[in-house]
Scaffold this motif. Structure first.
Motif, PDB file in Angstrom:
ATOM      1  N   PRO A  22      30.292  39.171  14.634  1.00 21.61           N
ATOM      2  CA  PRO A  22      30.470  40.704  14.684  1.00 21.61           C
ATOM      3  C   PRO A  22      31.605  40.846  13.961  1.00 21.61           C
ATOM      4  N   PRO A  23      32.124  42.136  13.733  1.00 20.70           N
ATOM      5  CA  PRO A  23      33.374  42.353  13.007  1.00 20.70           C
ATOM      6  C   PRO A  23      34.517  41.982  14.015  1.00 20.70           C
ATOM      7  N   PHE A  24      35.857  41.801  13.330  1.00 18.36           N
ATOM      8  CA  PHE A  24      36.886  41.389  14.400  1.00 18.36           C
ATOM      9  C   PHE A  24      37.063  42.367  15.544  1.00 18.36           C
ATOM     10  N   THR A  25      36.930  43.565  15.299  1.00 20.24           N
ATOM     11  CA  THR A  25      37.122  44.421  16.394  1.00 20.24           C
ATOM     12  C   THR A  25      36.269  44.316  17.522  1.00 20.24           C
ATOM     13  N   LEU A  26      35.209  43.677  17.393  1.00 24.67           N
ATOM     14  CA  LEU A  26      33.969  43.310  18.319  1.00 24.67           C
ATOM     15  C   LEU A  26      34.049  41.837  18.961  1.00 24.67           C
ATOM     16  N   ILE A  27      34.890  41.162  18.519  1.00 24.19           N
ATOM     17  CA  ILE A  27      34.797  39.669  18.981  1.00 24.19           C
ATOM     18  C   ILE A  27      34.843  39.700  20.239  1.00 24.19           C
ATOM     19  N   HIS A  28      36.201  40.147  20.925  1.00 27.20           N
ATOM     20  CA  HIS A  28      36.438  39.910  22.358  1.00 27.20           C
ATOM     21  C   HIS A  28      35.472  40.670  23.139  1.00 27.20           C
ATOM     22  N   ALA A  29      35.083  41.813  22.753  1.00 28.25           N
ATOM     23  CA  ALA A  29      34.111  42.519  23.693  1.00 28.25           C
ATOM     24  C   ALA A  29      32.583  41.769  23.518  1.00 28.25           C
ATOM     25  N   CYS A  30      32.259  41.208  22.592  1.00 30.40           N
ATOM     26  CA  CYS A  30      31.082  40.517  22.434  1.00 30.40           C
ATOM     27  C   CYS A  30      31.137  39.334  23.360  1.00 30.40           C
ATOM     28  N   ARG A  31      32.322  38.474  23.294  1.00 34.09           N
ATOM     29  CA  ARG A  31      32.208  37.250  24.028  1.00 34.09           C
ATOM     30  C   ARG A  31      32.289  37.695  25.419  1.00 34.09           C
ATOM     31  N   VAL A  74      15.677  22.835   6.025  1.00 31.44           N
ATOM     32  CA  VAL A  74      16.151  24.295   6.688  1.00 31.44           C
ATOM     33  C   VAL A  74      16.430  24.037   8.095  1.00 31.44           C
ATOM     34  N   GLY A  75      17.607  24.034   8.673  1.00 29.61           N
ATOM     35  CA  GLY A  75      17.945  23.747  10.047  1.00 29.61           C
ATOM     36  C   GLY A  75      18.086  25.212  10.714  1.00 29.61           C
ATOM     37  N   GLY A  76      17.968  26.221  10.184  1.00 27.08           N
ATOM     38  CA  GLY A  76      18.280  27.633  10.830  1.00 27.08           C
ATOM     39  C   GLY A  76      18.595  28.587   9.733  1.00 27.08           C
ATOM     40  N   ALA A  77      19.105  29.861   9.945  1.00 25.49           N
ATOM     41  CA  ALA A  77      18.838  31.024   9.345  1.00 25.49           C
ATOM     42  C   ALA A  77      20.383  31.897   9.540  1.00 25.49           C
ATOM     43  N   LEU A  78      21.307  32.154   8.677  1.00 23.52           N
ATOM     44  CA  LEU A  78      22.084  33.025   8.555  1.00 23.52           C
ATOM     45  C   LEU A  78      21.579  34.518   8.311  1.00 23.52           C
ATOM     46  N   VAL A  79      21.582  35.195   9.040  1.00 21.52           N
ATOM     47  CA  VAL A  79      20.767  36.564   9.020  1.00 21.52           C
ATOM     48  C   VAL A  79      21.677  37.625   8.884  1.00 21.52           C
ATOM     49  N   GLY A  80      21.516  38.567   7.848  1.00 19.99           N
ATOM     50  CA  GLY A  80      22.434  39.607   7.807  1.00 19.99           C
ATOM     51  C   GLY A  80      21.663  40.927   8.522  1.00 19.99           C
ATOM     52  N   GLY A  81      21.175  41.853   7.650  1.00 20.64           N
ATOM     53  CA  GLY A  81      20.672  43.147   8.180  1.00 20.64           C
ATOM     54  C   GLY A  81      20.011  43.150   9.291  1.00 20.64           C
ATOM     55  N   ALA A  82      18.933  42.013   9.513  1.00 15.84           N
ATOM     56  CA  ALA A  82      18.005  42.108  10.436  1.00 15.84           C
ATOM     57  C   ALA A  82      18.512  41.382  11.794  1.00 15.84           C
ATOM     58  N   SER A  83      19.900  41.248  11.645  1.00 11.60           N
ATOM     59  CA  SER A  83      20.382  40.915  13.122  1.00 11.60           C
ATOM     60  C   SER A  83      21.141  42.058  13.740  1.00 11.60           C
ATOM     61  N   LEU A  84      21.089  43.316  13.230  1.00 11.35           N
ATOM     62  CA  LEU A  84      21.923  44.396  13.680  1.00 11.35           C
ATOM     63  C   LEU A  84      21.088  45.316  14.953  1.00 11.35           C
ATOM     64  N   THR A  85      19.998  44.737  15.077  1.00 11.61           N
ATOM     65  CA  THR A  85      19.227  45.131  16.265  1.00 11.61           C
ATOM     66  C   THR A  85      18.542  44.110  17.147  1.00 11.61           C
ATOM     67  N   ALA A  86      18.589  43.985  18.274  1.00  9.08           N
ATOM     68  CA  ALA A  86      17.959  43.030  19.153  1.00  9.08           C
ATOM     69  C   ALA A  86      16.349  42.833  18.662  1.00  9.08           C
ATOM     70  N   LYS A 120      28.413  41.620   9.270  1.00 15.32           N
ATOM     71  CA  LYS A 120      29.068  42.261   8.332  1.00 15.32           C
ATOM     72  C   LYS A 120      29.951  43.608   8.544  1.00 15.32           C
ATOM     73  N   MET A 121      30.166  44.437   7.799  1.00 15.05           N
ATOM     74  CA  MET A 121      30.888  45.491   8.058  1.00 15.05           C
ATOM     75  C   MET A 121      30.408  46.595   8.904  1.00 15.05           C
ATOM     76  N   HIS A 122      29.658  46.082   9.936  1.00 17.27           N
ATOM     77  CA  HIS A 122      28.775  47.180  10.933  1.00 17.27           C
ATOM     78  C   HIS A 122      29.266  46.958  12.338  1.00 17.27           C
ATOM     79  N   GLY A 123      29.214  47.857  13.143  1.00 20.78           N
ATOM     80  CA  GLY A 123      29.491  47.735  14.421  1.00 20.78           C
ATOM     81  C   GLY A 123      30.457  48.487  15.035  1.00 20.78           C
ATOM     82  N   THR A 124      30.124  49.178  16.301  1.00 21.94           N
ATOM     83  CA  THR A 124      31.175  49.862  17.100  1.00 21.94           C
ATOM     84  C   THR A 124      30.633  49.355  18.523  1.00 21.94           C
TER      85      THR A 124
END
Length: 252
Positions: free
Chosen positions: A42-51, A224-236, A12-16
């Motif tokens: 991730p947010p658009f600003t981190l797509i390239h770096a995350c990849r 259920v074939g998986g999960a779309l996770v919000g807040g719990a995905s912000l930390t490893a 969502k709108m989290h992440g530097t």
């Protein structure tokens, strides 16, 4: 359904750039947990770096604009997201539908644009608390599927549906496992109606306050074939708890 559970983190709108360390840790762990398909949006600003930092997991966009380009200040086209490194796009998330008044027709246009750009899509559907209390949940979801999901048997493998009861997102509340199974079976039936036999294999994710301590129970629900996770995905640490739970469901 797909053999491997699909666990997708929506930042969502989290992440530097500081959060790239979390993406790297998730990526390293995914190498060991091969029974699960893992992805981050991730947010658009981190797509390239995350990849660049996370090479084993999927990286996607949280949204795309339906147009190829033009005078749309602040928007990002599917082609631009793909060029940055996104392999999929989330469209129709309840927060987009509510905050930005996105219609089913617009969500479908975005999904079509993402597929045309060479990406897969996760199309989100789900009812509000009032709609569920009024007994309209299945009708609402059926209309969203009919209006938001591009059709054509050849598209089935490119589309994942995420069911997210709006009233359970970020609230700490979750439906019962039986409620989740009932809705996922309903969605499965609609997908078969729309895609024929190919609809049997399409993944249906659950999204709504998924956490490490409830993931195993939720992922065991019917269809259920998986999960779309919000807040719990912000930390490893927390996200990996969900991924491990998914892997263990494959062992059962």
């Amino acid at each position: 359904m797909s053999e491997r559970p699909y666990i997708v983190g929506n930042w969502k709108m989290h992440g530097t750039r500081a959060m790239l360390a979390e993406a790297r840790a998730i990526d390293r762990a995914a190498e060991r947990l091969i029974k699960v398909e893992v992805a981050l949006a991730p947010p658009f600003t981190l797509i390239h770096a995350c990849r660049k930092e996370a090479t084993l997991i999927g990286i996607g966009a949280q949204d795309v604009h339906p147009a190829d380009g033009g005078a749309h200040t602040g928007d990002v086209s599917a082609a631009m997201a793909k060029d940055a490194g996104a392999g999929f796009a989330i469209v129709g998330h309840s927060e987009r539908r509510a905050d930005h008044k996105e219609s089913n027709a617009l969500v479908k246009q975005k999904a079509e644009a993402a597929i045309e750009a060479g990406m897969n899509v996760i199309v989100c559907v789900g009812e509000t608390e009032d709609q569920r209390d009024e007994g309209k949940a299945e009708d609402v979801v059926a209309r969203q599927l009919a209006g938001s999901v591009p059709t054509g048997e050849e598209l089935a493998e490119k589309i994942t549906v995420a069911y997210e009861p709006v009233w359970a997102i970020g609230t700490g509340r979750t439906p019962t496992v039986d409620d989740i199974g009932t809705m996922h079976r309903h969605i499965r039936g609609k997908l078969v109606d729309m895609f024929g036999e190919a609809g049997e294999a399409m993944r249906i994710l659950y999204g709504g306050s998924v956490k490490p301590d409830n993931a195993a129970e939720l992922l065991a629900a019917d269809e259920v074939g998986g999960a779309l996770v919000g807040g719990a995905s912000l930390t490893a640490e927390s996200f990996l708890g969900i991924i491990v739970a998914a892997a263990e469901t494959e062992d059962d």
